[in-house]
Design an enzyme around this catalytic site. Structure first.
Site, PDB file in Angstrom:
ATOM      1  N   CYS A  34      -1.009  -1.503   1.466  1.00 25.09           N
ATOM      2  CA  CYS A  34      -1.308  -0.994   2.752  1.00 25.09           C
ATOM      3  C   CYS A  34      -2.047  -2.118   3.528  1.00 25.09           C
ATOM      4  O   CYS A  34      -3.404  -2.083   3.514  1.00 25.09           O
ATOM      5  CB  CYS A  34      -1.975   0.506   2.766  1.00 25.09           C
ATOM      6  SG  CYS A  34      -2.452   0.878   4.443  1.00 25.09           S
ATOM      7  N   CYS A  37      -5.065  -0.233   5.503  1.00 26.00           N
ATOM      8  CA  CYS A  37      -6.131  -0.166   4.756  1.00 26.00           C
ATOM      9  C   CYS A  37      -7.003  -1.220   4.491  1.00 26.00           C
ATOM     10  O   CYS A  37      -8.281  -1.124   4.563  1.00 26.00           O
ATOM     11  CB  CYS A  37      -5.513   0.616   3.387  1.00 26.00           C
ATOM     12  SG  CYS A  37      -4.468   2.083   3.539  1.00 26.00           S
TER      13      CYS A  37
END
Length: 109
Positions: A34, A37
């Site tokens: 991600c 993230c």
């Protein structure tokens, strides 16, 4: 990407590290793949350092902890939850600012 102040938590340690914690806990649900993230990591590290001893910051990998992810209704990453005394006390989805997460973690700030 890994900070000594941010602990990785999985399904076997979630109860102990989050629900039974004596301090508020900011839980960052994410995944290694991600990009957003990864973008949040410096903010999480800053919060972990600022609140050391007063709050905890932990991460949960959604791919490694599918039951915990499902239990808390995580539909997208990053998602940040705050727990106080074992109860979910706040949530924020997506990339966000340090101020937004601090306000969730410490509403009196």
């Amino acid at each position: 990407m890994s900070s000594d102040l941010i602990k990785s938590v999985d399904e076997s340690s979630f109860d102990t590290e989050v629900l039974k914690a004596q301090v508020p806990v900011l839980v960052a649900f994410g995944a290694i793949w991600c990009g957003p993230c990864k973008q949040m990591e410096p903010i999480l590290e800053d919060i972990a350092a600022t609140y050391e001893g007063k709050a905890a910051v932990v991460r949960v990998d959604i791919d490694e902890s599918p039951n915990t992810t499902r239990k808390y209704g995580i539909k997208s990453v990053p998602t940040h939850l705050v727990f106080r005394q074992g109860q979910k006390a706040g949530a924020q989805q997506g990339v966000t600012s340090k101020d937004t997460l601090v306000n969730l973690l410490d509403p009196l700030s």
